[in-house]
Design an enzyme around this catalytic site. Structure first.
Site, PDB file in Angstrom:
ATOM      1  N   LYS A 110       8.222   0.484  -8.576  1.00  0.00           N
ATOM      2  CA  LYS A 110       7.185   1.321  -9.172  1.00  0.00           C
ATOM      3  C   LYS A 110       7.165   1.210 -10.699  1.00  0.00           C
ATOM      4  CE  LYS A 110       5.307   2.815  -5.472  1.00  0.00           C
ATOM      5  NZ  LYS A 110       3.904   2.504  -5.143  1.00  0.00           N
ATOM      6  N   TYR A 128      13.225   1.169  -4.806  1.00  0.00           N
ATOM      7  CA  TYR A 128      11.870   1.729  -4.845  1.00  0.00           C
ATOM      8  C   TYR A 128      11.435   1.986  -6.282  1.00  0.00           C
ATOM      9  CZ  TYR A 128       7.949   4.910  -4.067  1.00  0.00           C
ATOM     10  OH  TYR A 128       6.699   5.505  -4.078  1.00  0.00           O
ATOM     11  N   ASP A 142      -0.778  -8.791   5.314  1.00  0.00           N
ATOM     12  CA  ASP A 142       0.571  -8.234   5.407  1.00  0.00           C
ATOM     13  C   ASP A 142       1.301  -8.580   4.114  1.00  0.00           C
ATOM     14  OD1 ASP A 142       3.099  -7.397   5.985  1.00  0.00           O
ATOM     15  OD2 ASP A 142       3.163  -8.274   7.992  1.00  0.00           O
ATOM     16  N   THR A 175       1.697  11.576   3.059  1.00  0.00           N
ATOM     17  CA  THR A 175       1.186  10.288   3.527  1.00  0.00           C
ATOM     18  C   THR A 175       2.275   9.547   4.287  1.00  0.00           C
ATOM     19  OG1 THR A 175       1.868   8.983   1.600  1.00  0.00           O
ATOM     20  CG2 THR A 175      -0.261  10.138   1.446  1.00  0.00           C
ATOM     21  N   ILE A 217      -3.992   8.033   0.720  1.00  0.00           N
ATOM     22  CA  ILE A 217      -4.840   7.987  -0.464  1.00  0.00           C
ATOM     23  C   ILE A 217      -5.891   6.890  -0.332  1.00  0.00           C
ATOM     24  CG2 ILE A 217      -4.862   7.604  -2.962  1.00  0.00           C
ATOM     25  CD1 ILE A 217      -2.004   8.651  -3.051  1.00  0.00           C
ATOM     26  N   ASN A 237      -2.912  -0.321  -3.925  1.00  0.00           N
ATOM     27  CA  ASN A 237      -2.481   0.998  -3.467  1.00  0.00           C
ATOM     28  C   ASN A 237      -1.349   0.958  -2.449  1.00  0.00           C
ATOM     29  OD1 ASN A 237      -2.810   3.916  -2.427  1.00  0.00           O
ATOM     30  ND2 ASN A 237      -3.491   2.694  -0.664  1.00  0.00           N
TER      31      ASN A 237
END
Length: 332
Positions: A208, A204, A93, A240, A40, A120
């Site tokens: 988010k 994860y 990084d 991706t 993206i 992103n």
């Protein structure tokens, strides 16, 4: 539980309203895209460059960024150079907060304005690994590293907002449909943040959901003072590199829903540029979703998490933001 329709529409959204076909000129504007050399981020870099913007790719692999820049420039070979922007690379990084600080310093040496920061870059399904500062890897990269980056870039963004249209200086945070599907009650288990859970889905989703909470808290705490608007979005599910570490049994149930990354770029365009996004929305904790629109209806427990206990909520968004701030404090 989330509404089935609210989940369905994130996998199969209506057509995007802001694309490379109707984007206004971005000449004179400066953008940062973390992870801008692939997926993206690459598509967004390409669109903004084609519209005349100066785009900085902040990513950790120089060769990948250079390949991406050559590819984007080649795709516009027939277009007049005067209508195009610039593409630049800065090494960063996100698993090392020292690297984030160095990247932010390098950017501010080179530029005196920043219109939109796109947080992103992200990782998923990384097992038994910690960041350089001993944080759980997914939370450290996806959330904490970006908190530090924004904090270090806030001064230049605040200055940019003084000479820019109202609500146009923004930070866009990447969330996920899993916020609806898999976040625990209240969104984030604050008591587990320092325990380094080995449940890769849990960690994860924490990162988010946490990104939405961070965007809300930044806007509530500093938005009106700085003029910088933070907004979180589920950009969608795409083919991706974020899937590269995902076990097959987690990947293939989603495989048939994955789209091309260009649609995620359209989502980001709307969040970063659309007049439909205002500081009032950001302060209220509104959450965007695929192809550029407001989420049709968040879970009630997550909406309560955005409110403090004094406001009748659970205060979990504040608690997560405070935890992130404690981790980046030595580097600010």
């Amino acid at each position: 539980m989330p509404s089935p329709w609210n989940v369905y529409t994130q996998f199969w959204p209506p057509k995007a309203t802001l694309t490379e076909q109707n984007i206004a000129s971005q000449t004179g504007k400066v953008f940062i895209i973390t992870g801008g050399s692939s997926g993206i981020g690459y598509e967004l870099s390409r669109i903004l460059y084609g519209a005349g913007g100066t785009v900085y790719m902040l990513t950790r692999t120089k060769s990948n960024a250079e390949d991406a820049i050559r590819s984007i420039e080649k795709s516009f070979a027939s277009q007049e150079k005067t209508t195009l922007g610039q593409l630049e690379f800065i090494m960063m990084d996100l698993e090392d907060l020292e690297s984030v600080k160095t990247a932010a310093q390098e950017f501010t040496w080179k530029e005196k304005r920043l219109d939109v920061l796109y947080n992103n870059a992200g990782v998923s399904c990384v097992v038994d690994k910690k960041t350089k500062q001993e944080l759980e890897y997914q939370c450290g990269v996806n959330s904490v590293g970006h908190v530090l980056l924004e904090k270090l870039l806030r001064p230049v963004m605040t200055e940019t907002s003084k000479s820019s249209p109202k609500d146009s200086v923004r930070v866009v945070w990447a969330a996920s449909v899993l916020v609806d599907l898999n976040a625990p009650i209240g969104g984030v288990a604050i008591e587990k943040l320092d325990t380094h859970s080995t449940d890769i889905t849990e960690t994860y989703v924490t990162s988010k959901t946490g990104n939405w909470f961070i965007a809300s808290e930044f806007s509530k705490r500093e938005g009106h003072r700085t003029g910088v608007l933070d907004i979180a979005v589920n950009p969608g599910s795409y083919v991706t590199n974020v899937w590269r570490n995902t076990p097959w049994y987690l990947y293939y149930p989603f495989y048939w829903t994955l789209r091309y990354p260009i649609h995620g770029a359209y989502t980001y365009l709307w969040c970063g540029l659309s007049d439909e996004v205002t500081m009032k929305d950001a302060v209220a904790g509104r959450y965007a979703t695929c192809d550029g629109r407001w989420h049709p209806g968040q879970r009630e427990d997550l909406l309560l998490a955005l409110k403090s206990e004094d406001e009748g909520g659970t205060g979990q968004a504040k608690a997560f933001f405070d935890w992130c701030e404690s981790k980046v404090a030595p580097f600010v």
